[in-house]
Write a protein that holds these residues in place. Structure first.
Motif, PDB file in Angstrom:
ATOM      1  N   GLN A   1       0.832  -1.209   0.000  1.00  0.00           N
ATOM      2  CA  GLN A   1       0.000   0.000   0.000  1.00  0.00           C
ATOM      3  C   GLN A   1       0.866   1.259   0.000  1.00  0.00           C
TER       4      GLN A   1
ATOM      5  N   ALA B   1       2.357   1.815  -3.392  1.00  0.00           N
ATOM      6  CA  ALA B   1       1.339   2.362  -4.294  1.00  0.00           C
ATOM      7  C   ALA B   1       1.161   3.860  -4.072  1.00  0.00           C
ATOM      8  N   GLN B   2       1.100   4.251  -2.828  1.00  0.00           N
ATOM      9  CA  GLN B   2       0.940   5.672  -2.499  1.00  0.00           C
ATOM     10  C   GLN B   2       2.132   6.481  -2.994  1.00  0.00           C
ATOM     11  N   ARG B   3       3.319   5.969  -2.779  1.00  0.00           N
ATOM     12  CA  ARG B   3       4.526   6.705  -3.145  1.00  0.00           C
ATOM     13  C   ARG B   3       4.684   6.782  -4.665  1.00  0.00           C
ATOM     14  N   LEU B   4       4.387   5.698  -5.362  1.00  0.00           N
ATOM     15  CA  LEU B   4       4.486   5.722  -6.824  1.00  0.00           C
ATOM     16  C   LEU B   4       3.433   6.637  -7.431  1.00  0.00           C
ATOM     17  N   THR B   5       2.245   6.648  -6.836  1.00  0.00           N
ATOM     18  CA  THR B   5       1.183   7.546  -7.312  1.00  0.00           C
ATOM     19  C   THR B   5       1.613   8.992  -7.169  1.00  0.00           C
ATOM     20  N   GLN B   6       2.197   9.325  -6.028  1.00  0.00           N
ATOM     21  CA  GLN B   6       2.669  10.696  -5.806  1.00  0.00           C
ATOM     22  C   GLN B   6       3.764  11.079  -6.795  1.00  0.00           C
TER      23      GLN B   6
ATOM     24  N   THR C   1       3.888   9.966  -9.805  1.00  0.00           N
ATOM     25  CA  THR C   1       3.283   9.760 -11.139  1.00  0.00           C
ATOM     26  C   THR C   1       3.975   8.654 -11.927  1.00  0.00           C
TER      27      THR C   1
ATOM     28  N   PRO D   1       3.538   4.939 -13.318  1.00  0.00           N
ATOM     29  CA  PRO D   1       2.431   4.002 -13.555  1.00  0.00           C
ATOM     30  C   PRO D   1       2.734   2.603 -13.014  1.00  0.00           C
TER      31      PRO D   1
ATOM     32  N   ASP E   1       0.533  -1.443 -12.219  1.00  0.00           N
ATOM     33  CA  ASP E   1      -0.663  -2.277 -12.173  1.00  0.00           C
ATOM     34  C   ASP E   1      -0.768  -2.898 -10.783  1.00  0.00           C
ATOM     35  N   THR E   2      -1.909  -3.485 -10.491  1.00  0.00           N
ATOM     36  CA  THR E   2      -2.096  -4.176  -9.219  1.00  0.00           C
ATOM     37  C   THR E   2      -2.584  -5.596  -9.480  1.00  0.00           C
TER      38      THR E   2
ATOM     39  N   ALA F   1      10.061   5.074  -5.947  1.00  0.00           N
ATOM     40  CA  ALA F   1       9.134   5.369  -4.851  1.00  0.00           C
ATOM     41  C   ALA F   1       9.724   6.358  -3.856  1.00  0.00           C
TER      42      ALA F   1
END
Length: 508
Positions: free
Chosen positions: A319, A322-327, A329, A331, A333-334, A408
């Protein structure tokens, strides 16, 4: 509820060194008249002048009112001999850590003070039961263990010997609380709470160093920046002094009849033999001499941001990634996970360590490109993470895993492939030792966690930390460490086992 000693009570402190002076300051600021005694001519008077200066600084900073500061300064009195202590309600000794010296002091005091006077020894390692054995009324003696510097550190261990009257321990608990401290009850066993439960913080780091996992600077950085500890273990040992730290380890090891959990390290013994005592001598694990520079932690150089990242499952690590990669930007998959993996990228499969080496985990799973990451106090905010790769892992897969962690926002320290990595094995061992202390009736679970947070500034109490990680995970890590090393050192606490079997947390 037992009442604290009233402020009208006179407190005596014997020993005007750093610890004794600190305790005297605490009691004086709390409103007691304090008699300070030292067998070195002029030492008590010198200490009082220093304490008074410290109190004035607190007033200047607005931490004490001028009236309270003036009263605290006037509360301090230097005395010359034991007979001057006849009217005291509590005598706290902070003299040399020697059983005979402490026994002799309190035996002499028994003929001077009144029957209701309490004896509070500030010993950090000597059995309170043994000190009391030389007294006619051992029930009046208990440990009153402050931590250095006493005016700053919040914790006080109230240690009951075999003969200690529970009412005496309760009075000291209430008094320490009235003085603004957090008191915890403990039974007089080797190391009490803090010096016992803290041994794995040093012991596991020394093992990592001995096994070539990484250098001191890298292990320290991982423990700080991933584990959330205020100081890394080698920095801390250098600050404490290896003469002191090694002596405490040997004392606890000997007192527990050479239990391998507390086994001293030959690496630290070498430093001691060389006179490299840490900061106090100018050299320890690090060089503190003029002109010396502290080595930097080993950090992996930049790798390309990989493509085809898949984050797996919903663990705390996945989790947070995911948060760090989203921040950032980046891309990804999960996918669900069936084997505990947290990510996969370009052939690399990432897992959080479970106490096995990456090489063993690769062999057990049939996956060549296994990469293990360490535990973090908070994967979402950690700035560094330790990782290791299986011997079977390709260079390309290793680079992809490092690139993922760097993408990340994490600095990556690659350790040799040792079981349990750094933070995970240390936290598991700290939790296991705290669980055994509770199991053996030394203290409560709440006291164990409070003692480690406040006595040595751990970011989380070991048992609360184990609850957060998951007791089954802690059990698995310790079981795998035990299997890897074939040593009783990693045996599981029965208390931890019981809670796993019951499906309960320690604090639940």
């Amino acid at each position: 509820m037992t009442a604290a000693l009233p402020t009208a009570s006179t407190i005596a402190v014997i020993g005007a060194g750093a610890m004794g002076a600190g305790i005297a300051q605490v009691a004086a600021v709390a409103g007691h008249r304090v008699q300070l005694l030292d067998n070195r001519p002029g030492a008590a008077a010198d200490a009082i002048r220093s304490i008074q200066a410290q109190i004035s600084k607190l007033a200047d900073k607005g931490k004490l009112s001028p009236e309270r500061a003036a009263q605290a300064r006037s509360n301090l009195v230097a005395v010359q001999q034991l007979s001057d202590l006849a009217g005291t309600s509590l005598v706290i000794e902070a003299i040399v850590e020697n059983l005979q010296a402490k026994q002799n002091l309190y035996a002499e005091l028994e003929g001077i003070v009144g029957e209701n006077c309490i004896f509070g020894t500030n010993t950090s390692s000597i059995s309170v039961t043994a000190i009391g054995a030389a007294l006619k009324r051992p029930q009046r003696l208990a440990g009153l263990h402050f931590f250095n510097p006493a005016p700053v550190m919040a914790l006080v261990e109230i240690v009951s010997g075999l003969a200690t009257d529970p009412a005496v321990a309760a009075t000291l608990f209430a008094t320490a609380t009235a003085w603004g401290k957090t008191a915890v009850h403990a039974k007089s066993t080797p190391g009490f709470i803090v010096n016992r439960v803290a041994r794995p913080y040093y012991g596991e780091a020394l093992r990592l160093l001995t096994e070539g996992a990484a250098d001191c600077a890298t292990i320290d950085a991982v423990m700080r920046e991933a584990g959330g500890f205020r100081m890394g273990p080698f920095e801390l040992m250098d600050m404490i002094g290896h003469d002191v730290n090694y002596a405490v380890t040997c004392s606890v090891w000997n007192a527990f009849y050479n239990d391998p959990r507390f086994l001293p390290s030959l690496v630290q013994k070498e430093l001691l033999d060389a006179g490299f005592l840490g900061k106090k001598s100018g050299r320890g694990f690090y060089d503190y001499r003029e002109g010396a520079s502290k080595p930097a932690a080993q950090t992996e150089g930049p790798r390309a941001i990989p493509t085809g990242i898949t984050l797996c499952g919903d663990s705390a690590a996945a989790q947070a990634l995911a948060q760090r990669l989203t921040q950032a930007t980046i891309p990804f998959d999960t996918a669900p996970t069936a084997d505990g993996r947290i990510a996969q990228v370009n052939g690399a499969v990432l897992f959080v360590t479970d106490g096995r080496s990456a090489t063993q985990r690769a062999a057990d799973s049939g996956l060549a490109n296994v990469v293990l990451v360490d535990l973090a106090l908070d994967y979402a905010t950690a700035t560094r993470l330790a990782m290791t790769c299986a011997a079977q892992c390709s260079d390309g897969a290793a680079d992809a895993a490092i690139g993922l962690l760097q993408a990340a926002g994490l600095q990556v320290s690659r350790l040799a492939d040792i079981p349990g990595l750094a933070v995970m094995r240390t936290v598991a061992m700290l939790a296991n030792e705290a669980a055994d202390a509770v199991y053996q009736g030394v203290c409560s679970a709440t006291a164990a966690d409070a003692a480690m947070r406040l006595g040595v500034n751990y970011p989380k109490g070991p048992l609360a930390w184990a609850d957060a990680v998951g007791l089954p995970t802690i059990r698995t890590v310790l079981t795998h460490l035990g299997a890897s090393y074939g040593e009783d050192r990693y045996r599981l606490s029965p208390l931890l086992q019981r809670h796993v079997f019951a499906g309960k947390t320690i604090h639940g």
